[in-house]
Design an enzyme around this catalytic site. Structure first.
Site, PDB file in Angstrom:
ATOM      1  N   SER A 188      -8.615   0.062   2.978  1.00 42.99           N
ATOM      2  CA  SER A 188      -8.145  -0.970   2.052  1.00 42.99           C
ATOM      3  C   SER A 188      -7.874  -2.295   2.790  1.00 42.99           C
ATOM      4  O   SER A 188      -7.644  -2.304   4.003  1.00 42.99           O
ATOM      5  CB  SER A 188      -6.838  -0.500   1.401  1.00 42.99           C
ATOM      6  OG  SER A 188      -5.881  -0.265   2.405  1.00 42.99           O
ATOM      7  N   GLU A 209     -14.295  -2.940   7.303  1.00 44.75           N
ATOM      8  CA  GLU A 209     -15.080  -2.631   6.103  1.00 44.75           C
ATOM      9  C   GLU A 209     -14.077  -2.330   5.000  1.00 44.75           C
ATOM     10  O   GLU A 209     -13.520  -1.225   4.942  1.00 44.75           O
ATOM     11  CB  GLU A 209     -15.995  -1.416   6.373  1.00 44.75           C
ATOM     12  CG  GLU A 209     -17.054  -1.657   7.429  1.00 44.75           C
ATOM     13  CD  GLU A 209     -18.229  -2.491   6.911  1.00 44.75           C
ATOM     14  OE1 GLU A 209     -18.416  -2.580   5.680  1.00 44.75           O
ATOM     15  OE2 GLU A 209     -18.953  -3.066   7.746  1.00 44.75           O
ATOM     16  N   CYS A 243     -16.361   2.273  -2.626  1.00 44.04           N
ATOM     17  CA  CYS A 243     -16.014   0.883  -2.298  1.00 44.04           C
ATOM     18  C   CYS A 243     -16.923  -0.125  -2.985  1.00 44.04           C
ATOM     19  O   CYS A 243     -16.505  -1.226  -3.291  1.00 44.04           O
ATOM     20  CB  CYS A 243     -16.055   0.671  -0.790  1.00 44.04           C
ATOM     21  SG  CYS A 243     -17.639   1.105  -0.063  1.00 44.04           S
ATOM     22  N   GLU A 332      -8.483  -3.873  -7.075  1.00 41.55           N
ATOM     23  CA  GLU A 332      -9.605  -2.924  -7.085  1.00 41.55           C
ATOM     24  C   GLU A 332      -9.183  -1.673  -7.874  1.00 41.55           C
ATOM     25  O   GLU A 332      -8.097  -1.117  -7.632  1.00 41.55           O
ATOM     26  CB  GLU A 332      -9.913  -2.556  -5.631  1.00 41.55           C
ATOM     27  CG  GLU A 332     -11.066  -1.610  -5.468  1.00 41.55           C
ATOM     28  CD  GLU A 332     -11.298  -1.253  -3.991  1.00 41.55           C
ATOM     29  OE1 GLU A 332     -10.456  -1.583  -3.130  1.00 41.55           O
ATOM     30  OE2 GLU A 332     -12.327  -0.633  -3.714  1.00 41.55           O
TER      31      GLU A 332
HETATM   32  P1  NAD Z   1      -6.562   3.219   3.379  1.00 39.30           P
HETATM   33  O1  NAD Z   1      -6.599   1.815   3.849  1.00 39.30           O
HETATM   34  O2  NAD Z   1      -5.335   3.699   2.695  1.00 39.30           O
HETATM   35  O3  NAD Z   1      -6.787   4.221   4.625  1.00 39.30           O
HETATM   36  C1  NAD Z   1      -7.855   4.074   5.522  1.00 39.30           C
HETATM   37  C2  NAD Z   1      -7.468   4.659   6.882  1.00 39.30           C
HETATM   38  O4  NAD Z   1      -6.340   3.961   7.382  1.00 39.30           O
HETATM   39  C3  NAD Z   1      -7.077   6.136   6.851  1.00 39.30           C
HETATM   40  O5  NAD Z   1      -7.678   6.795   7.937  1.00 39.30           O
HETATM   41  C4  NAD Z   1      -5.567   6.109   6.966  1.00 39.30           C
HETATM   42  O6  NAD Z   1      -5.050   7.227   7.675  1.00 39.30           O
HETATM   43  C5  NAD Z   1      -5.298   4.851   7.751  1.00 39.30           C
HETATM   44  N1  NAD Z   1      -4.019   4.246   7.388  1.00 39.30           N
HETATM   45  C6  NAD Z   1      -3.409   4.239   6.179  1.00 39.30           C
HETATM   46  N2  NAD Z   1      -2.250   3.554   6.225  1.00 39.30           N
HETATM   47  C7  NAD Z   1      -2.123   3.104   7.508  1.00 39.30           C
HETATM   48  C8  NAD Z   1      -1.140   2.330   8.196  1.00 39.30           C
HETATM   49  N3  NAD Z   1      -0.061   1.881   7.568  1.00 39.30           N
HETATM   50  N4  NAD Z   1      -1.350   2.053   9.501  1.00 39.30           N
HETATM   51  C9  NAD Z   1      -2.446   2.488  10.144  1.00 39.30           C
HETATM   52  N5  NAD Z   1      -3.404   3.239   9.528  1.00 39.30           N
HETATM   53  C10 NAD Z   1      -3.257   3.535   8.249  1.00 39.30           C
HETATM   54  O7  NAD Z   1      -7.855   3.405   2.470  1.00 39.30           O
HETATM   55  P2  NAD Z   1      -8.351   4.674   1.651  1.00 39.30           P
HETATM   56  O8  NAD Z   1      -7.433   4.944   0.509  1.00 39.30           O
HETATM   57  O9  NAD Z   1      -8.651   5.793   2.567  1.00 39.30           O
HETATM   58  O10 NAD Z   1      -9.752   4.136   1.109  1.00 39.30           O
HETATM   59  C11 NAD Z   1      -9.838   3.319  -0.025  1.00 39.30           C
HETATM   60  C12 NAD Z   1     -10.102   1.872   0.312  1.00 39.30           C
HETATM   61  O11 NAD Z   1     -11.118   1.770   1.289  1.00 39.30           O
HETATM   62  C13 NAD Z   1     -10.610   1.076  -0.866  1.00 39.30           C
HETATM   63  O12 NAD Z   1     -10.029  -0.191  -0.857  1.00 39.30           O
HETATM   64  C14 NAD Z   1     -12.097   0.984  -0.631  1.00 39.30           C
HETATM   65  O13 NAD Z   1     -12.718  -0.095  -1.266  1.00 39.30           O
HETATM   66  C15 NAD Z   1     -12.147   0.886   0.842  1.00 39.30           C
HETATM   67  N6  NAD Z   1     -13.423   1.354   1.338  1.00 39.30           N
HETATM   68  C16 NAD Z   1     -14.269   0.455   1.915  1.00 39.30           C
HETATM   69  C17 NAD Z   1     -15.527   0.872   2.342  1.00 39.30           C
HETATM   70  C18 NAD Z   1     -16.503  -0.071   2.972  1.00 39.30           C
HETATM   71  O14 NAD Z   1     -17.467   0.409   3.539  1.00 39.30           O
HETATM   72  N7  NAD Z   1     -16.305  -1.364   2.917  1.00 39.30           N
HETATM   73  C19 NAD Z   1     -15.893   2.194   2.197  1.00 39.30           C
HETATM   74  C20 NAD Z   1     -14.980   3.079   1.607  1.00 39.30           C
HETATM   75  C21 NAD Z   1     -13.754   2.650   1.199  1.00 39.30           C
END
Ligand code: NAD
Length: 455
Positions: A188, A209, A243, A332
């Site tokens: 995110s 990403e 995403c 989103e």
């Molecule tokens: P997220 O940001 O919650 O988590 C992603 C990763 O970050 C996980 O491995 C998680 O353990 C880690 N994380 C979470 N909180 C953290 C913190 N406070 N400090 C450090 N690390 C932390 O995202 P999600 O829920 O897993 O995925 C959904 C989001 O990802 C959506 O916004 C989606 O659009 C995006 N996404 C982007 C792509 C792309 O290729 N651009 C692909 C898939 C998902």
């Protein structure tokens, strides 16, 4: 081994030169390919256990895409690794000049849960190709897949080369304290900022990403039946938890009703009211995401769909009447809810889109090439398709990445190799000539002589 030891171990492995030559990189890519191909079933079952994703969807979006990427790298790697010879300049003549593609060192890859295999292994392909060691941190929200990645990768690879570290925020925070040579983050925008802040402390380069609200635009001249099929395909794979899923539809006023009618037809053809998880539809990943989506649904005017069931974490693909100020148009959605709003003047639509954070993708359905060019030229977004959704991801010749709040940097194919490499510029000079004029004591005459030659 604790996190610091895992990191140190990789640093030493890299320094010994174990990752750099072509044969080693090729062997590691082949090993990764075999690991994925031989464990396809185990991986797909793990994703199904995590959030009920149908086997076909896991195979096509998690397994096949990565295998395809590996084959593409194997085919091109030798050429990509070759130093690039470039011309000299009048100022540096005579010289021979080359750009060497160098590995960065030890890289950290943090994955999101929604394509838990793809989003960790796809960047890993680039990291290996470019000659790095890598630590992978899969998402804790898909625990079965995270554990399958850990056990299968540690069976095949030395942890000095590739290590999987499982865990949530605390673990990731500890990882972010290590002096990596690169951080590749998928997730995110909120967490992207945390990652970038941590990276800034140690001046670590990042690729981010991220996500965003990717619009699908349906113009008045589009083939509405095909539009509806392609838009709903892009929205319903992984139950909208993608995403690059079309987040909302902006439809020309004159074809709004036709688009809604076709949407109803398409959804009943796709699912025939059979939405069972793991069959042809995916669950919402957990209760907290379900509650977030239910809350949006409760505040919305439903045009079609709207059925949900917390026990099964099921939400039906749903069309919602919206305008630019609606609650559902703020963040989103990341689920199967589809707000629909109308426009009559493309210029007004373009202005609206430019006022919003830049999305990861945009999809335009039209036969009007002038409009196509205007949207590409005037609206900032990561990438996208004309008359299609999502599929631009499947072409390794196209870089994939966001812009502004949807991310920075890109990958896939050669762009992955570049993302995990750095350019080292080397100029080689002969010992002769070695004219005196460039050295002190300087002669003022040289300035006018210089101006005559170089201007
Ligand atoms: P997220 O940001 O919650 O988590 C992603 C990763 O970050 C996980 O491995 C998680 O353990 C880690 N994380 C979470 N909180 C953290 C913190 N406070 N400090 C450090 N690390 C932390 O995202 P999600 O829920 O897993 O995925 C959904 C989001 O990802 C959506 O916004 C989606 O659009 C995006 N996404 C982007 C792509 C792309 O290729 N651009 C692909 C898939 C998902």
């Amino acid at each position: 081994m604790n996190i610091e030891q895992v990191f140190e171990n990789q640093k030493n492995f890299f320094r010994k030169g174990n990752t750099r030559n072509f044969e080693v990189r090729k062997a590691n890519l082949e090993k990764l390919r075999d690991l994925i191909a031989n464990n396809e079933k185990e991986f797909c079952e793990a994703v199904k256990a995590d959030f009920g994703k149908p086997y076909f969807e896991s195979f096509s979006t998690e397994i096949y895409t990565v295998l395809h990427e590996i084959d593409y790298h194997l085919k091109n790697l030798k050429k990509w690794m070759e130093p690039e010879t470039v011309g000299s300049s009048i100022v540096t003549f005579p010289s021979r000049n080359k750009i060497y593609k160098q590995p960065l060192g030890t890289v950290l890859i943090i994955g999101a849960w929604n394509y838990p295999i793809h989003l960790t292994l796809m960047p890993l392909v680039g990291a290996i190709s470019a000659g790095n060691t890598a630590i992978l941190k899969p998402s804790e929200i898909a625990p079965e897949t995270s554990s399958a990645l850990k056990s299968l990768i540690s069976e095949s690879f030395d942890t000095g080369m590739i290590a999987v570290v499982e865990g949530a925020v605390d673990t990731t925070t500890e990882l972010l304290n290590q002096p990596f040579d690169k951080i590749f983050f998928t997730g995110s925008s909120r967490v992207g900022k945390i990652v970038m802040k941590a990276a800034a402390e140690q001046l670590i380069p990042v690729t981010l990403e991220l996500g965003g609200k990717s619009p699908a635009i349906v113009h008045e001249d589009a083939d509405i039946e095909v539009c509806a099929r392609r838009i709903w395909w892009g929205k319903t794979i992984n139950a909208g938890q993608t995403c690059v899923a079309p987040d909302f539809v902006a439809v020309h006023k004159s074809v709004r009703n036709e688009f809604i009618d076709q949407s109803k037809n398409v959804l009943s053809q796709f699912f025939r009211d059979d939405y069972h998880p793991g069959g042809n539809y995916t669950k919402i990943v957990n209760e907290s995401h379900f509650d977030r989506l239910q809350n949006l649904l409760d505040q919305s005017e439903v045009i079609f769909g709207g059925i949900s069931n917390k026990e099964n974490l099921f939400i039906e693909p749903t069309i919602i009447q919206a305008d630019w100020g609606s609650e559902i148009m703020q963040d989103e959605i990341f689920g199967p809810l589809m707000p629909i709003l109308t426009y009559s003047d493309p210029s007004e639509l373009i202005e609206r889109l430019r006022d919003r954070p830049s999305p990861l993708a945009l999809y335009l359905f039209t036969k009007d090439t002038e409009l196509e060019e205007r949207i590409i030229d005037e609206v900032p977004f990561g990438g996208g398709c004309i008359n299609e959704t999502v599929q631009h991801l499947g072409n390794p010749n196209l870089p994939f990445g966001g812009v502004g709040s949807s991310g920075m940097g890109s990958y896939h194919g050669k762009y992955s190799f570049d993302t995990f490499s750095r350019n080292k510029s080397i100029m080689k000079k002969p010992f002769w000539p070695d004219p005196d004029f460039r050295y002190p004591p300087y002669d003022d005459m040289i300035v006018s002589w210089f101006k005559r030659i170089f201007s």
